[in-house]
Design a protein around this motif. Sequence first.
Motif, short mmCIF file in Angstrom:
data_model
loop_
_atom_site.label_atom_id
_atom_site.label_comp_id
_atom_site.label_asym_id
_atom_site.label_seq_id
_atom_site.Cartn_x
_atom_site.Cartn_y
_atom_site.Cartn_z
N ALA A 199 0.39 -1.20 -0.54
CA ALA A 199 0.06 -0.27 -0.16
C ALA A 199 0.78 1.64 0.41
O ALA A 199 0.67 2.35 -0.48
N GLU A 200 1.96 1.36 0.52
CA GLU A 200 2.78 2.56 0.99
C GLU A 200 3.53 2.94 -0.80
O GLU A 200 3.83 3.81 -0.97
N VAL A 201 3.74 1.62 -1.34
CA VAL A 201 4.41 2.33 -2.29
C VAL A 201 3.14 2.68 -3.49
O VAL A 201 3.16 3.22 -4.20
N LEU A 202 2.19 1.90 -3.62
CA LEU A 202 0.64 2.36 -4.00
C LEU A 202 0.76 3.71 -4.13
O LEU A 202 0.09 4.51 -4.83
N ALA A 203 0.69 4.83 -2.88
CA ALA A 203 -0.01 5.16 -2.22
C ALA A 203 1.23 6.58 -3.04
O ALA A 203 0.97 7.83 -2.63
N ALA A 204 2.75 6.16 -3.37
CA ALA A 204 3.93 7.55 -3.52
C ALA A 204 3.44 7.46 -5.16
O ALA A 204 4.21 8.30 -5.75
N LEU A 205 2.93 6.69 -5.40
CA LEU A 205 2.16 7.14 -7.44
C LEU A 205 1.82 8.17 -7.56
O LEU A 205 1.46 9.36 -6.87
N PRO A 206 1.91 9.36 -7.94
CA PRO A 206 1.32 10.27 -9.27
C PRO A 206 -0.24 10.29 -8.37
O PRO A 206 -0.51 9.70 -8.63
N GLU A 207 -0.06 11.31 -8.33
CA GLU A 207 -1.71 11.96 -7.88
C GLU A 207 -2.99 12.43 -9.10
O GLU A 207 -4.10 11.46 -9.36
N ASP A 208 -2.12 11.94 -10.69
CA ASP A 208 -2.99 11.83 -11.06
C ASP A 208 -2.98 10.08 -11.37
O ASP A 208 -4.39 9.76 -12.65
N LEU A 209 -2.82 9.68 -10.87
CA LEU A 209 -3.26 7.87 -10.94
C LEU A 209 -4.38 8.07 -10.04
O LEU A 209 -3.79 7.99 -9.11
N GLN A 210 -4.82 6.68 -10.25
CA GLN A 210 -6.02 6.21 -8.90
C GLN A 210 -5.86 5.13 -9.12
O GLN A 210 -5.72 3.80 -9.97
N VAL A 211 -5.62 4.06 -7.87
CA VAL A 211 -5.58 3.01 -7.40
C VAL A 211 -6.75 2.48 -7.02
O VAL A 211 -7.66 3.29 -5.91
N ARG A 212 -6.98 1.33 -7.61
CA ARG A 212 -8.72 0.78 -7.29
C ARG A 212 -8.12 -0.87 -6.51
O ARG A 212 -7.40 -1.27 -7.00
N VAL A 213 -9.16 -1.79 -5.67
CA VAL A 213 -9.90 -2.71 -5.71
C VAL A 213 -10.64 -3.30 -6.56
O VAL A 213 -11.67 -2.21 -6.22
N GLU A 214 -10.74 -4.02 -7.75
CA GLU A 214 -12.36 -4.44 -8.51
C GLU A 214 -12.58 -5.31 -7.88
O GLU A 214 -11.94 -6.66 -7.40
N GLU A 215 -13.70 -5.42 -7.54
CA GLU A 215 -14.27 -6.88 -6.92
C GLU A 215 -14.32 -8.16 -8.28
O GLU A 215 -14.26 -7.90 -9.43
N ALA A 216 -14.43 -9.36 -7.80
CA ALA A 216 -14.08 -10.57 -8.60
C ALA A 216 -15.46 -10.47 -9.44
O ALA A 216 -16.33 -9.55 -8.76
N ARG A 217 -15.56 -10.97 -10.14
CA ARG A 217 -16.92 -10.85 -10.81
C ARG A 217 -16.22 -12.10 -12.02
O ARG A 217 -15.99 -13.11 -12.53
N ASP A 218 -17.67 -12.67 -12.96
CA ASP A 218 -18.36 -13.29 -14.16
C ASP A 218 -18.03 -12.39 -14.91
O ASP A 218 -19.12 -10.86 -15.18
N GLU A 219 -17.61 -12.71 -16.43
CA GLU A 219 -17.72 -11.48 -17.30
C GLU A 219 -17.71 -12.90 -18.86
O GLU A 219 -17.59 -13.51 -18.73
N LEU A 220 -18.39 -11.96 -19.30
CA LEU A 220 -18.79 -12.14 -20.39
C LEU A 220 -17.74 -12.10 -21.95
O LEU A 220 -17.42 -10.65 -21.87
N SER A 221 -16.76 -13.15 -22.50
CA SER A 221 -16.11 -12.85 -23.48
C SER A 221 -15.61 -12.94 -24.28
O SER A 221 -16.55 -13.64 -24.77
N ILE A 222 -15.24 -11.52 -25.32
CA ILE A 222 -15.58 -12.20 -26.98
C ILE A 222 -13.74 -12.20 -27.16
O ILE A 222 -13.71 -10.93 -26.92
N PHE A 223 -12.99 -12.41 -28.64
CA PHE A 223 -12.07 -11.84 -29.16
C PHE A 223 -12.06 -11.67 -30.39
O PHE A 223 -12.47 -12.41 -31.55
#
Length: 289
Positions: A199-223
């Motif tokens: 967390a301390e490394v992520l907190a030191a990133l430039p202010e214009d970058l956003q750090v998030r935790v995205e929840e687990a999920r089911d996805e539909l994917s297509i290539f």
Amino acid sequence: MLSISEFSEMCHLSPQALRFYHAEGLLVPAEVDERTGYRSYAFEQVEQAMLITLLRDTGMSVKLVRQALDEPDRAAALVDLHSDEVHRQRQAQDEAIQAARAVFGTQPEAQMRHVPAMTVVATLVHGTPIGRNAQEWEEAETMIESAAAELVKTVEGAGVTVRGAPWRTLALDGPKQDRRVLDGEGPFWMAKVPVDAPAEVLAALPEDLQVRVEEARDELSIFMPGRNTMAKYCTMILRLLNACPPDGERFVNIARLRQEVQADGVLSSAPLQSVENVESVESRPETTS
């Protein structure tokens, strides 16, 4: 003097081609009978016809051929420029052929997959056009890819471990930003990359970058093979929507669609969300660190 038929046989140019070159001012007959309109050519014009044929056989436009003939000192440079353009076109055609073979050979279909929770670093991509035509779309694609590459470079330079390829999403990032997207003001896209760091490394990133935790999920994917285009983008969305389970309990949230550009195509994924919980899911703030 040579008649048009004689000159045609000598230069291996059809009378129709000679009339066209006359109209374009590339190869003007030595004489034109005012009464009959018959064209006559001088033997010395064979060289001009040869040069025109030589340049036209390369695929040069009439405009570029005229420029090469009018400026012989620049002719070689113009041929080089044309060669570069032909190379780019051939490369684009080769890519299109590969994509066409892949699309018709595999018939891309949506697949279900589970994505675990992850920490991501995100940045808004400023200045992209909406993509109302092919030129704007290509410009936006270039800008988004550049922003994603710069994002990876920045987080790695800060000592953050990147856990996968970057992707882009629509810049729906809260009510104010959502409205800017809907009103056509932009920015319209975000670049994201999955990471792993204290967390301390992520907190030191430039202010214009956003750090998030995205929840687990089911996805539909297509290539979709080949480069990303508006038509492929819309086709991909239709196929994801059509692949939604028919039970009516879940829907494909296209607003949270994410795209990962790969060497041979684009992987697009959209989460499946419960219809009953959609309001609570959409209003729940994302966890940040």
